[in-house]
Design an enzyme around this catalytic site. Structure first.
Site, PDB file in Angstrom:
ATOM      1  N   HIS A  29       1.024   8.030  -5.800  1.00 21.49           N
ATOM      2  CA  HIS A  29       1.573   7.100  -4.819  1.00 21.49           C
ATOM      3  C   HIS A  29       2.404   7.865  -3.795  1.00 21.49           C
ATOM      4  CE1 HIS A  29       3.259   3.484  -3.085  1.00 21.49           C
ATOM      5  NE2 HIS A  29       4.470   3.958  -3.277  1.00 21.49           N
ATOM      6  N   LYS A  75       8.885   5.704   3.189  1.00 21.98           N
ATOM      7  CA  LYS A  75       7.828   6.720   3.357  1.00 21.98           C
ATOM      8  C   LYS A  75       6.900   6.384   4.529  1.00 21.98           C
ATOM      9  CE  LYS A  75       6.354   6.034  -0.824  1.00 21.98           C
ATOM     10  NZ  LYS A  75       7.367   5.053  -1.257  1.00 21.98           N
ATOM     11  N   ASP A  91      -0.120   5.088   0.727  1.00 22.15           N
ATOM     12  CA  ASP A  91      -0.082   4.346  -0.534  1.00 22.15           C
ATOM     13  C   ASP A  91      -0.775   5.108  -1.657  1.00 22.15           C
ATOM     14  OD1 ASP A  91       0.580   2.323  -2.290  1.00 22.15           O
ATOM     15  OD2 ASP A  91      -1.247   1.195  -1.880  1.00 22.15           O
TER      16      ASP A  91
END
Length: 316
Positions: free
Chosen positions: A140, A161, A179
């Site tokens: 991730h 992020k 992702d």
């Protein structure tokens, strides 16, 4: 163990099938191809039977020059091992005898649609096989290419992020994956970062939603894959937790046995995190070129101390 089929090669490289149409589901598990030169003259001690076998102009010319009986023996010795397939790069002219052997043994015989230079075709096929058969994991985070440097941006959910990635994109850098990042181990020293196809070109921003970076910012905003060089972990701000040493001790994150240099960047309102990531990437590049800012700084201090000492001695 990962595997692909002969049919995958047919589609990828637009190969023509001369024999073995019913065996295109033969599996390929080895990431390097082989040219059976020594095997044609009877040396089988190190014959990699599980590899795709490539026949170029040299091999085919040699076979053409043999007598029918000798050719039958030479080819028969090789097809006996049932490699996944044969690929001929020099055209299909005069390959009736080889087609016959492959039909008898149920081995796919493929030929490039146009004659190719074998030494050019093999690296392309090897690169494809290495990527397809590489050990891989999914993690991730966000993967970016920053000034040519592959960077992983990781951290807890909601830490920022994707927002940081968006800032980097607007500064001219490229998104690779958001992702879900697929990491592939291409060699003991190389990790490749890419997407999982479903998320290709997409970036998810909280409060905004899903956006396609190519549609918004053009092709320059995205690239399909990148070699991973830095692993950056975004964390919440902790007072007095930052280090102020001139040269940080290098730490590493292990991905499938490959150690990637890593660092932590703490978040605080007003802090230019994207700029710090740019600085980290550029600083790493300079170090690979042999330049170290801390070493230069220390050398200046030493030179200044030596100069001061020399002046002090001369004044006594």
């Amino acid at each position: 163990m990962k595997q692909i089929t002969v049919e995958d090669l047919v589609h990828k490289f637009q190969l023509k099938v001369l024999a073995g149409e019913n065996r295109l589901q033969n599996v390929i598990t080895q990431s390097r191809v082989h040219r059976p030169g020594l095997e044609f003259v009877g040396h089988f001690d190190f014959f990699p039977t599980e590899r795709v076998q490539i026949l170029g102009r040299k091999e085919v010319t040699y076979l053409h020059k043999l007598s029918e009986e000798e050719r039958k023996i030479r080819i028969g010795n090789i097809v006996h091992y049932h490699p996944p397939c044969f690929i001929v790069t020099s055209g299909e002219e005069g390959l009736t005898y080889l087609t016959h052997h492959c039909i008898e043994e149920g081995i796919p015989l493929l030929v490039t649609k146009q004659p190719e230079i074998t030494s050019d075709f093999i690296p392309k096929l090897d690169a494809y096989l290495i990527k397809q058969l590489a050990e891989e994991i999914a993690i991730h985070g966000v993967c970016m290419n920053v000034s040519g440097i592959g960077v992983l941006i990781r951290g807890n959910s909601g830490v920022g992020k994707s927002e940081t990635a968006h800032t980097l994109i607007r500064r001219g850098h490229r998104l690779v994956a958001d992702d879900i990042i697929v990491l592939k181990k291409l060699s003991p020293q190389t990790i490749l970062g890419t997407h999982d196809e479903k998320t290709k070109e997409f970036l998810a921003l909280r409060s905004i939603g899903l956006m396609n970076v190519v549609r918004m910012y053009g092709r320059r905003a995205f690239q399909d894959e990148t070699r991973i060089t830095l692993d950056i972990h975004l964390t919440k701000w902790e007072k007095d937790a930052l280090y102020n040493e001139l040269e940080q001790e290098i730490s590493y994150t292990d991905y499938m046995g490959v150690k990637i240099p890593s660092m932590e960047i703490q978040l605080q309102p007003g802090r230019d995190v994207a700029g710090l990531i740019e600085a980290a990437a550029n600083n790493w590049y300079l170090k690979q070129q042999g330049y170290n800012a801390a070493e230069e700084f220390y050398s200046r201090i030493e030179a200044d101390l030596e100069k001061s000492g020399t002046q002090g001695s001369s004044s006594q």
